[in-house]
Design a protein around this motif. Structure first.
Motif, PDB file in Angstrom:
ATOM      1  N   GLY A 175       0.805  -1.209   0.000  1.00 34.57           N
ATOM      2  CA  GLY A 175       0.000   0.000   0.000  1.00 34.57           C
ATOM      3  C   GLY A 175       0.841   1.264   0.000  1.00 34.57           C
ATOM      4  O   GLY A 175       2.057   1.235   0.238  1.00 34.57           O
ATOM      5  N   LEU A 176       0.175   2.387  -0.279  1.00 31.26           N
ATOM      6  CA  LEU A 176       0.840   3.680  -0.317  1.00 31.26           C
ATOM      7  C   LEU A 176       0.464   4.489   0.919  1.00 31.26           C
ATOM      8  O   LEU A 176      -0.699   4.856   1.100  1.00 31.26           O
ATOM      9  CB  LEU A 176       0.444   4.443  -1.582  1.00 31.26           C
ATOM     10  CG  LEU A 176       0.935   3.826  -2.907  1.00 31.26           C
ATOM     11  CD1 LEU A 176       0.409   4.634  -4.080  1.00 31.26           C
ATOM     12  CD2 LEU A 176       2.458   3.768  -2.934  1.00 31.26           C
ATOM     13  N   ILE A 177       1.445   4.762   1.763  1.00 31.17           N
ATOM     14  CA  ILE A 177       1.217   5.582   2.949  1.00 31.17           C
ATOM     15  C   ILE A 177       1.273   7.045   2.508  1.00 31.17           C
ATOM     16  O   ILE A 177       2.300   7.510   2.018  1.00 31.17           O
ATOM     17  CB  ILE A 177       2.277   5.291   4.033  1.00 31.17           C
ATOM     18  CG1 ILE A 177       2.241   3.804   4.422  1.00 31.17           C
ATOM     19  CG2 ILE A 177       2.046   6.168   5.258  1.00 31.17           C
ATOM     20  CD1 ILE A 177       3.299   3.398   5.435  1.00 31.17           C
ATOM     21  N   SER A 178       0.190   7.762   2.697  1.00 34.32           N
ATOM     22  CA  SER A 178       0.094   9.124   2.168  1.00 34.32           C
ATOM     23  C   SER A 178       0.865  10.145   2.998  1.00 34.32           C
ATOM     24  O   SER A 178       1.414  11.103   2.457  1.00 34.32           O
ATOM     25  CB  SER A 178      -1.370   9.549   2.066  1.00 34.32           C
ATOM     26  OG  SER A 178      -2.001   9.487   3.345  1.00 34.32           O
ATOM     27  N   HIS A 179       0.905   9.966   4.314  1.00 25.06           N
ATOM     28  CA  HIS A 179       1.599  10.920   5.170  1.00 25.06           C
ATOM     29  C   HIS A 179       3.049  10.487   5.377  1.00 25.06           C
ATOM     30  O   HIS A 179       3.356   9.301   5.393  1.00 25.06           O
ATOM     31  CB  HIS A 179       0.891  11.085   6.515  1.00 25.06           C
ATOM     32  CG  HIS A 179       0.292   9.822   7.064  1.00 25.06           C
ATOM     33  ND1 HIS A 179      -0.766   9.164   6.464  1.00 25.06           N
ATOM     34  CD2 HIS A 179       0.616   9.076   8.140  1.00 25.06           C
ATOM     35  CE1 HIS A 179      -1.073   8.083   7.158  1.00 25.06           C
ATOM     36  NE2 HIS A 179      -0.241   8.003   8.169  1.00 25.06           N
ATOM     37  N   ASP A 180       3.937  11.452   5.534  1.00 26.10           N
ATOM     38  CA  ASP A 180       5.372  11.162   5.581  1.00 26.10           C
ATOM     39  C   ASP A 180       5.829  10.551   6.897  1.00 26.10           C
ATOM     40  O   ASP A 180       6.790   9.779   6.937  1.00 26.10           O
ATOM     41  CB  ASP A 180       6.172  12.438   5.312  1.00 26.10           C
ATOM     42  CG  ASP A 180       6.009  12.927   3.879  1.00 26.10           C
ATOM     43  OD1 ASP A 180       5.661  12.103   3.015  1.00 26.10           O
ATOM     44  OD2 ASP A 180       6.224  14.131   3.636  1.00 26.10           O
ATOM     45  N   VAL A 214       8.278   7.684   5.998  1.00 27.07           N
ATOM     46  CA  VAL A 214       8.373   7.148   4.641  1.00 27.07           C
ATOM     47  C   VAL A 214       9.726   7.504   4.034  1.00 27.07           C
ATOM     48  O   VAL A 214      10.158   8.662   4.073  1.00 27.07           O
ATOM     49  CB  VAL A 214       7.233   7.691   3.760  1.00 27.07           C
ATOM     50  CG1 VAL A 214       7.447   7.313   2.299  1.00 27.07           C
ATOM     51  CG2 VAL A 214       5.890   7.166   4.252  1.00 27.07           C
ATOM     52  N   ARG A 217       8.162   5.880  -2.007  1.00 30.99           N
ATOM     53  CA  ARG A 217       6.887   5.285  -2.419  1.00 30.99           C
ATOM     54  C   ARG A 217       7.035   4.675  -3.807  1.00 30.99           C
ATOM     55  O   ARG A 217       7.708   5.244  -4.676  1.00 30.99           O
ATOM     56  CB  ARG A 217       5.770   6.337  -2.425  1.00 30.99           C
ATOM     57  CG  ARG A 217       5.457   6.904  -1.046  1.00 30.99           C
ATOM     58  CD  ARG A 217       4.341   7.938  -1.112  1.00 30.99           C
ATOM     59  NE  ARG A 217       4.032   8.461   0.225  1.00 30.99           N
ATOM     60  CZ  ARG A 217       4.609   9.502   0.782  1.00 30.99           C
ATOM     61  NH1 ARG A 217       5.571  10.153   0.104  1.00 30.99           N
ATOM     62  NH2 ARG A 217       4.268   9.911   1.988  1.00 30.99           N
ATOM     63  N   ASN A 220       2.649   0.243  -5.671  1.00 29.06           N
ATOM     64  CA  ASN A 220       1.693  -0.291  -4.698  1.00 29.06           C
ATOM     65  C   ASN A 220       2.338  -0.611  -3.351  1.00 29.06           C
ATOM     66  O   ASN A 220       1.750  -1.346  -2.553  1.00 29.06           O
ATOM     67  CB  ASN A 220       1.015  -1.559  -5.248  1.00 29.06           C
ATOM     68  CG  ASN A 220       0.192  -1.282  -6.489  1.00 29.06           C
ATOM     69  OD1 ASN A 220      -0.699  -0.440  -6.470  1.00 29.06           O
ATOM     70  ND2 ASN A 220       0.501  -1.974  -7.587  1.00 29.06           N
ATOM     71  N   THR A 222       5.326   0.834  -0.105  1.00 27.94           N
ATOM     72  CA  THR A 222       6.035   1.942   0.515  1.00 27.94           C
ATOM     73  C   THR A 222       7.224   1.395   1.305  1.00 27.94           C
ATOM     74  O   THR A 222       7.105   0.382   2.000  1.00 27.94           O
ATOM     75  CB  THR A 222       5.114   2.733   1.468  1.00 27.94           C
ATOM     76  OG1 THR A 222       3.920   3.107   0.776  1.00 27.94           O
ATOM     77  CG2 THR A 222       5.799   3.996   1.962  1.00 27.94           C
TER      78      THR A 222
END
Length: 306
Positions: A175-180, A214, A217, A220, A222
């Motif tokens: 998955g992609l973690i949106s927040h750093d 992170v 990215r 799909n 991270t």
């Protein structure tokens, strides 16, 4: 013998004694049944049967026998020793190596290799786990600190309890973690449905805190750094699953589908380890590069980006 005492709560009412105790003590149900059979466990001062169902207020006393001295065979396992002096040793454990002997894993463990490498290990944990201060999972690679005498062992354990050690991991997650950056503050306890698993739960749990940020990215996945504030069993694996980003190729907490990436076991590596030297008080920090399999996974993820 070591004495363990606990009092049964209302939440545990009606549970079998082995199930109730396995959720609050560090023993499996089969171990507790063995203690009962040996007369080592009493409820309100009386011996009981394995089928006994607990009641609120029951006072349980367990006398744990001293660890049996197992004959651990010294084996030349060509360990990757990162640092060593008269007090401590830091080793970079490969993925797939069990830390200490257990049923089914009596050879090829880190302890077998340590026994060959040096004889002056601390004896606090008995012959089964000489020198071992903390553990990482069989299929997690990376840095471990080992005590070479009892004074060093006590110092390192106290540092772990005081949360003054530095333990950073690298992980590839689905998955992609949106927040750093982020902090996962969620208590961990044993899964009542799957006894070999841990889970985030309020019942019979211990506080657990993981900080992450992170690094990169992909399509799909991270790539992240996870830093432990506490050290619960499977903590990073459980926490990342809890927030919806399980670790790549994790056979226990990841997707059921077999991973198509070149790694056997979770993509998790104990990359940075820091602690105060037990004798000098100097802060020492060590770093281990990513193992080749995780590097290969990252290379494949970059190719998939086009």
């Amino acid at each position: 013998m070591t004495k363990h005492e606990t009092t049964i709560t209302e939440e545990q009412q009606g549970q079998r004694i082995d199930k109730a105790l396995a959720s609050v003590l560090t023993f499996s149900r089969s171990q507790i049944q063995h203690f009962i059979d040996e007369g080592l466990l009493k409820v309100n001062g009386n011996e009981i049967k394995n089928k006994y169902k607990v009641q609120p207020g029951d006072h349980v006393t367990l006398m744990e026998p001293e660890p049996e001295e197992l004959d651990v065979t010294a084996e030349n396992l060509d360990l990757d020793i990162v640092y060593e002096d008269a007090d401590v040793l830091v080793v970079n454990k490969p993925r797939g190596m069990v830390v200490h002997p257990a049923p089914g894993h009596t050879s090829g463990t880190l302890v077998n290799g340590l026994m060959h490498h040096c004889t002056d290990l601390s004896g606090i944990n008995g012959v089964v786990r000489p020198g071992i201060v903390h553990r990482i999972d069989k299929d997690t690679s990376g840095l471990l600190m080992v005590a070479k005498n009892d004074t060093a062992h006590e110092s390192l354990v106290n540092q772990l309890k005081a949360k003054t050690t530095k333990r950073e991991y690298r992980a590839i997650v689905h998955g992609l973690i949106s927040h750093d950056t982020g902090t996962i503050d969620a208590p961990i306890g044993r899964d009542t449905d799957e006894r070999q698993n841990m889970t985030v739960t309020e019942r019979n749990s211990r506080d657990a805190v993981t900080h992450f940020h992170v690094i990169e990215r992909f399509k799909n996945h991270t790539y992240v750094t996870c830093e432990l504030e506490t050290g619960r069993t499977h903590q990073i694996r459980v926490h990342m699953k809890y927030i919806g980003f399980p670790i790549m190729a994790d056979p226990k907490y990841g997707p059921r589908k077999k991973s198509s990436y070149p790694i056997d076991g979770q993509a998790l590596h104990a990359a940075v380890l820091g602690f105060k030297h037990p004798r000098t008080g100097e802060m020492m920090t060590f770093e281990a590069p990513l193992p080749e399999d995780m590097q290969a996974c990252l290379a494949q993820l970059k190719r998939e980006m086009g």
